[in-house]
Write an enzyme that holds these catalytic residues in place. Sequence first.
Site, PDB file in Angstrom:
ATOM      1  N   ASP A  67       0.878  -1.180   0.000  1.00 18.65           N
ATOM      2  CA  ASP A  67       0.000   0.000   0.000  1.00 18.65           C
ATOM      3  C   ASP A  67       0.914   1.228   0.000  1.00 18.65           C
ATOM      4  O   ASP A  67       1.560   1.535   1.013  1.00 18.65           O
ATOM      5  CB  ASP A  67      -0.886  -0.024   1.255  1.00 18.65           C
ATOM      6  CG  ASP A  67      -1.838   1.164   1.312  1.00 18.65           C
ATOM      7  OD1 ASP A  67      -1.616   2.163   0.591  1.00 18.65           O
ATOM      8  OD2 ASP A  67      -2.791   1.100   2.106  1.00 18.65           O
ATOM      9  N   VAL A  68       0.954   1.943  -1.119  1.00 16.55           N
ATOM     10  CA  VAL A  68       1.914   3.054  -1.236  1.00 16.55           C
ATOM     11  C   VAL A  68       1.577   4.252  -0.350  1.00 16.55           C
ATOM     12  O   VAL A  68       2.400   5.163  -0.192  1.00 16.55           O
ATOM     13  CB  VAL A  68       2.081   3.556  -2.693  1.00 16.55           C
ATOM     14  CG1 VAL A  68       2.554   2.456  -3.621  1.00 16.55           C
ATOM     15  CG2 VAL A  68       0.791   4.204  -3.213  1.00 16.55           C
ATOM     16  N   ASN A  94       3.735   4.393  -9.944  1.00 14.47           N
ATOM     17  CA  ASN A  94       2.567   4.498 -10.829  1.00 14.47           C
ATOM     18  C   ASN A  94       1.242   4.533 -10.080  1.00 14.47           C
ATOM     19  O   ASN A  94       0.288   5.137 -10.582  1.00 14.47           O
ATOM     20  CB  ASN A  94       2.599   3.285 -11.786  1.00 14.47           C
ATOM     21  CG  ASN A  94       1.269   3.040 -12.443  1.00 14.47           C
ATOM     22  OD1 ASN A  94       0.901   3.722 -13.397  1.00 14.47           O
ATOM     23  ND2 ASN A  94       0.496   2.079 -11.921  1.00 14.47           N
ATOM     24  N   TYR A 160      -7.302  15.330  -7.394  1.00 16.80           N
ATOM     25  CA  TYR A 160      -6.408  14.651  -8.342  1.00 16.80           C
ATOM     26  C   TYR A 160      -5.439  15.652  -8.970  1.00 16.80           C
ATOM     27  O   TYR A 160      -4.232  15.409  -9.055  1.00 16.80           O
ATOM     28  CB  TYR A 160      -7.258  13.987  -9.428  1.00 16.80           C
ATOM     29  CG  TYR A 160      -6.468  13.226 -10.462  1.00 16.80           C
ATOM     30  CD1 TYR A 160      -5.998  11.936 -10.194  1.00 16.80           C
ATOM     31  CD2 TYR A 160      -6.193  13.770 -11.716  1.00 16.80           C
ATOM     32  CE1 TYR A 160      -5.285  11.224 -11.154  1.00 16.80           C
ATOM     33  CE2 TYR A 160      -5.485  13.064 -12.669  1.00 16.80           C
ATOM     34  CZ  TYR A 160      -5.031  11.790 -12.384  1.00 16.80           C
ATOM     35  OH  TYR A 160      -4.317  11.088 -13.334  1.00 16.80           O
ATOM     36  N   LYS A 164      -1.200  15.810  -9.181  1.00 15.84           N
ATOM     37  CA  LYS A 164      -0.426  15.655 -10.417  1.00 15.84           C
ATOM     38  C   LYS A 164       0.468  16.874 -10.659  1.00 15.84           C
ATOM     39  O   LYS A 164       1.601  16.729 -11.136  1.00 15.84           O
ATOM     40  CB  LYS A 164      -1.355  15.375 -11.600  1.00 15.84           C
ATOM     41  CG  LYS A 164      -2.042  14.011 -11.489  1.00 15.84           C
ATOM     42  CD  LYS A 164      -1.033  12.861 -11.448  1.00 15.84           C
ATOM     43  CE  LYS A 164      -1.633  11.534 -11.085  1.00 15.84           C
ATOM     44  NZ  LYS A 164      -0.684  10.412 -11.044  1.00 15.84           N
TER      45      LYS A 164
HETATM   46  N1  LIG Z   1      -5.774   6.291 -17.320  1.00 17.52           N
HETATM   47  C1  LIG Z   1      -5.461   7.527 -17.683  1.00 17.52           C
HETATM   48  O1  LIG Z   1      -6.048   8.074 -18.645  1.00 17.52           O
HETATM   49  C2  LIG Z   1      -4.385   8.275 -16.935  1.00 17.52           C
HETATM   50  C3  LIG Z   1      -4.032   9.550 -17.400  1.00 17.52           C
HETATM   51  C4  LIG Z   1      -3.040  10.265 -16.735  1.00 17.52           C
HETATM   52  C5  LIG Z   1      -2.396   9.701 -15.636  1.00 17.52           C
HETATM   53  N2  LIG Z   1      -2.757   8.455 -15.202  1.00 17.52           N
HETATM   54  C6  LIG Z   1      -2.058   7.914 -14.026  1.00 17.52           C
HETATM   55  O2  LIG Z   1      -1.653   6.578 -14.262  1.00 17.52           O
HETATM   56  C7  LIG Z   1      -1.525   5.897 -13.009  1.00 17.52           C
HETATM   57  C8  LIG Z   1      -2.209   4.538 -13.119  1.00 17.52           C
HETATM   58  O3  LIG Z   1      -3.605   4.740 -13.264  1.00 17.52           O
HETATM   59  P1  LIG Z   1      -4.540   3.817 -14.191  1.00 17.52           P
HETATM   60  O4  LIG Z   1      -5.225   4.731 -15.105  1.00 17.52           O
HETATM   61  O5  LIG Z   1      -3.788   2.669 -14.690  1.00 17.52           O
HETATM   62  O6  LIG Z   1      -5.641   3.377 -13.102  1.00 17.52           O
HETATM   63  P2  LIG Z   1      -6.146   1.963 -12.573  1.00 17.52           P
HETATM   64  O7  LIG Z   1      -7.244   2.273 -11.618  1.00 17.52           O
HETATM   65  O8  LIG Z   1      -6.478   1.039 -13.713  1.00 17.52           O
HETATM   66  O9  LIG Z   1      -4.881   1.365 -11.813  1.00 17.52           O
HETATM   67  C9  LIG Z   1      -4.400   1.936 -10.624  1.00 17.52           C
HETATM   68  C10 LIG Z   1      -3.796   0.852  -9.737  1.00 17.52           C
HETATM   69  O10 LIG Z   1      -3.308   1.476  -8.550  1.00 17.52           O
HETATM   70  C11 LIG Z   1      -3.641   0.617  -7.460  1.00 17.52           C
HETATM   71  N3  LIG Z   1      -3.681   1.349  -6.194  1.00 17.52           N
HETATM   72  C12 LIG Z   1      -4.664   2.179  -5.730  1.00 17.52           C
HETATM   73  N4  LIG Z   1      -4.382   2.554  -4.485  1.00 17.52           N
HETATM   74  C13 LIG Z   1      -3.207   1.980  -4.146  1.00 17.52           C
HETATM   75  C14 LIG Z   1      -2.401   1.992  -2.981  1.00 17.52           C
HETATM   76  N5  LIG Z   1      -2.765   2.653  -1.887  1.00 17.52           N
HETATM   77  N6  LIG Z   1      -1.239   1.300  -2.993  1.00 17.52           N
HETATM   78  C15 LIG Z   1      -0.878   0.571  -4.091  1.00 17.52           C
HETATM   79  N7  LIG Z   1      -1.624   0.490  -5.205  1.00 17.52           N
HETATM   80  C16 LIG Z   1      -2.761   1.191  -5.231  1.00 17.52           C
HETATM   81  C17 LIG Z   1      -5.002   0.042  -7.829  1.00 17.52           C
HETATM   82  O11 LIG Z   1      -5.312  -1.129  -7.074  1.00 17.52           O
HETATM   83  C18 LIG Z   1      -4.821  -0.208  -9.313  1.00 17.52           C
HETATM   84  O12 LIG Z   1      -4.320  -1.510  -9.557  1.00 17.52           O
HETATM   85  C19 LIG Z   1      -2.125   6.830 -11.956  1.00 17.52           C
HETATM   86  O13 LIG Z   1      -1.092   7.495 -11.271  1.00 17.52           O
HETATM   87  C20 LIG Z   1      -2.933   7.801 -12.800  1.00 17.52           C
HETATM   88  O14 LIG Z   1      -3.108   9.038 -12.169  1.00 17.52           O
HETATM   89  C21 LIG Z   1      -3.741   7.740 -15.816  1.00 17.52           C
END
Ligand SMILES: NC(=O)c1ccc[n+]([C@@H]2O[C@H](COP(=O)([O-])OP(=O)(O)OC[C@H]3O[C@@H](n4cnc5c(N)ncnc54)[C@H](O)[C@@H]3O)[C@@H](O)[C@H]2O)c1
Length: 284
Positions: A67-68, A94, A160, A164
């Site tokens: 858990d980060v 990530n 959010y 970021k």
């Molecule tokens: N999807 C997009 O369009 C997008 C755009 C810009 C940035 N991002 C960034 O990409 C990263 C990944 O997001 P995603 O879109 O793949 O979302 P996602 O929800 O598919 O995956 C996120 C993962 O993080 C895990 N997570 C949540 N809380 C956690 C914790 N406390 N400790 C460890 N793991 C935890 C979740 O269980 C999940 O597996 C994030 O930082 C997000 O802000 C995503």
Amino acid sequence: MAIDSDVFGQGVAVITGAASGIGAGLARRAGALGMTVVVTDVNAEGAEATAAAIEAKGGKAHAEQVDVSIPEELDRLAELVFSRHGEVRLLINNAGIETVGNSWEIPTARWEATLNINLHGVVHGVRAFAPRMIASGQEAWIGNLSSVGAFGQMPGQSAYTVTKHAVQAFSECLYLEMELKGLPIHVSAIVPGMVRTAIFDPETGAGEPDNAAGHRSAMREMIRQYGMDTDRAAAIFLEQMAQKQFWVHSDPATAAQIIAGRIAFLKDQIPPIMPDIARAIAVD
Ligand SMILES: NC(=O)c1ccc[n+]([C@@H]2O[C@H](COP(=O)([O-])OP(=O)(O)OC[C@H]3O[C@@H](n4cnc5c(N)ncnc54)[C@H](O)[C@@H]3O)[C@@H](O)[C@H]2O)c1
């Protein structure tokens, strides 16, 4: 010519939030390139599934529940990885959540979870791993998940957005600190555009105000329709990291447009610019 298989064809990769979405895509890609991938997530079953998918293709993976939002968990992870697998070549901070709601209506617990996961998770990932990476004397790469949202504003996504902006600023300082010390650690800000993941799924929004549901489902539909495939995004990100780019983009055109708005906002000191879609998806 692609160089990711030369740079990331061996060594240890640690990826947080790798049970789903971009993190899972990065883990699969690192595994396919030949790295030993430490697949971490708060969701233990999901992390196991990503690790199993890597192994099923002949790759090497180790799943670990982390858990980060708890700094000591990242210390434990760093200790475990360096003692079990040795030097870390690639660290990707990530893990992240989206939070929707008017700033004054998001409950305290959800505000804190967003800051603790998205920002403190990145800071403490670096704090736990960088000293050991530096001590190894080996070349290494750190990628932090920023976003196109790091350069603009989206009403209804303040929690959010602030994380970021902060991760982007943190990554810029970290890059300069490594440069100032002449250390062989390449820092990247990974700036995805829309990627088709679970980030706006209803279950990832637990604890948000009830009136956030419409904005969340509109965003979910948008990334479902226009988002990039996670495996494609992951391949793009690792190739740009391999090239030692600070800016790592999946959608440079959208990033450039938002950055241009930011430049105008700062240069002319005009009021914040309303994004095109904001009124259509406004939180009640
Ligand atoms: N999807 C997009 O369009 C997008 C755009 C810009 C940035 N991002 C960034 O990409 C990263 C990944 O997001 P995603 O879109 O793949 O979302 P996602 O929800 O598919 O995956 C996120 C993962 O993080 C895990 N997570 C949540 N809380 C956690 C914790 N406390 N400790 C460890 N793991 C935890 C979740 O269980 C999940 O597996 C994030 O930082 C997000 O802000 C995503």
